[in-house]
Design an enzyme around this catalytic site. Structure first.
Site, PDB file in Angstrom:
ATOM      1  N   ASN A  48      17.498  -2.849  30.741  1.00 48.50           N
ATOM      2  CA  ASN A  48      17.573  -1.707  31.728  1.00 48.50           C
ATOM      3  C   ASN A  48      18.384  -0.542  30.896  1.00 48.50           C
ATOM      4  O   ASN A  48      19.296  -0.866  30.322  1.00 48.50           O
ATOM      5  CB  ASN A  48      18.457  -2.279  32.841  1.00 48.50           C
ATOM      6  CG  ASN A  48      18.908  -1.119  33.875  1.00 48.50           C
ATOM      7  OD1 ASN A  48      17.904  -0.365  34.201  1.00 48.50           O
ATOM      8  ND2 ASN A  48      20.022  -0.804  34.255  1.00 48.50           N
ATOM      9  N   GLY A  57       9.985   9.144  35.779  1.00 44.03           N
ATOM     10  CA  GLY A  57       9.166   8.593  34.659  1.00 44.03           C
ATOM     11  C   GLY A  57       9.385   9.047  33.188  1.00 44.03           C
ATOM     12  O   GLY A  57       8.688   8.871  32.475  1.00 44.03           O
ATOM     13  N   THR A  58      10.448   9.895  33.086  1.00 43.76           N
ATOM     14  CA  THR A  58      10.592  10.463  31.693  1.00 43.76           C
ATOM     15  C   THR A  58      10.918   9.488  30.885  1.00 43.76           C
ATOM     16  O   THR A  58      10.800   9.506  29.520  1.00 43.76           O
ATOM     17  CB  THR A  58      11.761  11.755  31.746  1.00 43.76           C
ATOM     18  OG1 THR A  58      13.010  10.971  32.284  1.00 43.76           O
ATOM     19  CG2 THR A  58      11.601  12.661  32.881  1.00 43.76           C
ATOM     20  N   ASN A  59      11.625   8.193  31.137  1.00 46.92           N
ATOM     21  CA  ASN A  59      12.043   7.281  30.203  1.00 46.92           C
ATOM     22  C   ASN A  59      10.738   6.656  29.904  1.00 46.92           C
ATOM     23  O   ASN A  59      10.523   6.344  28.691  1.00 46.92           O
ATOM     24  CB  ASN A  59      12.978   6.444  30.996  1.00 46.92           C
ATOM     25  CG  ASN A  59      14.508   6.817  30.627  1.00 46.92           C
ATOM     26  OD1 ASN A  59      14.899   6.806  29.448  1.00 46.92           O
ATOM     27  ND2 ASN A  59      15.182   7.322  31.607  1.00 46.92           N
ATOM     28  N   HIS A 103      20.823   2.590  31.861  1.00 42.32           N
ATOM     29  CA  HIS A 103      21.746   3.003  32.988  1.00 42.32           C
ATOM     30  C   HIS A 103      22.457   4.328  32.507  1.00 42.32           C
ATOM     31  O   HIS A 103      22.898   4.532  31.343  1.00 42.32           O
ATOM     32  CB  HIS A 103      23.040   2.058  33.110  1.00 42.32           C
ATOM     33  CG  HIS A 103      23.767   2.498  34.268  1.00 42.32           C
ATOM     34  ND1 HIS A 103      23.308   2.546  35.582  1.00 42.32           N
ATOM     35  CD2 HIS A 103      25.101   3.125  34.318  1.00 42.32           C
ATOM     36  CE1 HIS A 103      24.404   3.075  36.206  1.00 42.32           C
ATOM     37  NE2 HIS A 103      25.448   3.262  35.627  1.00 42.32           N
TER      38      HIS A 103
HETATM   39  C1  GAR Z   1      17.255   7.731  34.570  1.00 41.43           C
HETATM   40  O1  GAR Z   1      18.528   8.651  34.351  1.00 41.43           O
HETATM   41  C2  GAR Z   1      17.802   6.177  34.297  1.00 41.43           C
HETATM   42  O2  GAR Z   1      18.885   6.094  33.577  1.00 41.43           O
HETATM   43  C3  GAR Z   1      18.195   6.361  36.068  1.00 41.43           C
HETATM   44  O3  GAR Z   1      17.415   6.672  36.787  1.00 41.43           O
HETATM   45  C4  GAR Z   1      16.751   7.876  36.188  1.00 41.43           C
HETATM   46  C5  GAR Z   1      15.381   7.776  36.125  1.00 41.43           C
HETATM   47  O4  GAR Z   1      14.616   8.875  35.340  1.00 41.43           O
HETATM   48  N1  GAR Z   1      18.487   4.615  36.169  1.00 41.43           N
HETATM   49  C6  GAR Z   1      19.489   4.131  37.047  1.00 41.43           C
HETATM   50  O5  GAR Z   1      20.320   5.041  37.602  1.00 41.43           O
HETATM   51  C7  GAR Z   1      19.663   2.798  37.126  1.00 41.43           C
HETATM   52  N2  GAR Z   1      20.644   2.279  37.610  1.00 41.43           N
HETATM   53  P1  GAR Z   1      13.228   8.678  35.001  1.00 41.43           P
HETATM   54  O6  GAR Z   1      12.521   8.285  36.177  1.00 41.43           O
HETATM   55  O7  GAR Z   1      12.828  10.190  34.708  1.00 41.43           O
HETATM   56  O8  GAR Z   1      13.103   7.966  33.767  1.00 41.43           O
END
Ligand code: GAR
Length: 209
Positions: free
Chosen positions: A108, A12-14, A110
């Protein structure tokens, strides 16, 4: 007020980047109304509760029929009257009922420059592993509108990030997050909130201020 429904599966850093940008005033007029995780133990759920954001795990394991899964999502986000769905590291998949319910209102992030290193199976660390295997000198991140096919909708923003000689998939993933993802995902939300994104066929036109 633009109410965001954020969907997550992992750290969940995003999601945190979005919360921080709301708190700093950059995402003025936006609020995270609800968070859905596809995985029960996702740390993103803890981040949500720390910030007093309603959250729930809606897992495919509990909704084996695709239509049922979509209905569970629609019902939950409906309670919060969500305006925009943000997939912030959501590594599961929903169907056309959910996409039609939020038509042109699902975005989304990516972790690669689409159309490179994307599509089925390219999620999390995988796009970075593949980028290193291929030997590209530049990778990055993409924010796009979501359509039924993986990573296929109109592109909103992209940001390039250099690949360094001594990168591992982990160091590259960290740089892409820090230099690209945490920047362009909030930026895309801001553009949406300001009504500055116009979908024209495959392209997204950004209205100048
Ligand atoms: C992120 O790098 C995001 O871009 C990727 O998963 C990670 C989640 O990190 N998403 C995908 O690969 C979707 N195809 P987070 O939970 O720390 O935000």
């Amino acid at each position: 007020m633009l109410k965001l429904g954020v969907m997550v599966s992992g750290g969940g850093t995003n999601l945190q980047a979005i919360i921080d940008k709301i708190n700093s005033g950059y995402l003025e007029g936006c609020t995270v109304a609800a968070v859905v995780s596809s995985r029960p133990g996702a740390y993103a759920l803890e981040r949500a509760s720390k910030h007093g954001i309603p959250s729930v795990c809606i897992s495919k394991k509990d909704h084996t029929e695709p239509k049922e899964y979509d209905m569970a999502l629609i019902e939950y986000f409906g309670k919060f009257d969500v305006d925009l769905i943000v997939l912030a590291g959501f590594l599961s998949m929903f169907g056309e009922d959910f996409i039609n319910r939020y038509s042109n209102r699902i975005i989304n992030i990516h972790p690669a420059l689409i159309p490179s290193f994307c599509g089925k199976g390219f999620y999390g660390i995988v796009p970075h592993q593949k980028a290193l295997e291929y030997g590209v000198k530049i990778t990055g991140a993409t924010v796009h509108f979501v359509e039924l096919e993986y990573d296929s909708g109109p592109i909103i923003l992209q940001k390039a990030v250099p690949v360094l000689d001594d990168d591992t998939a982990e160091t590259l993933q960290k740089r892409v997050m820090e230099q690209a993802e945490w920047e362009i995902l909030p930026e895309a939300i801001k553009l949406y909130a300001e009504g500055r994104l116009v979908i024209e066929g495959r392209k997204v036109r950004i209205i100048e201020k």
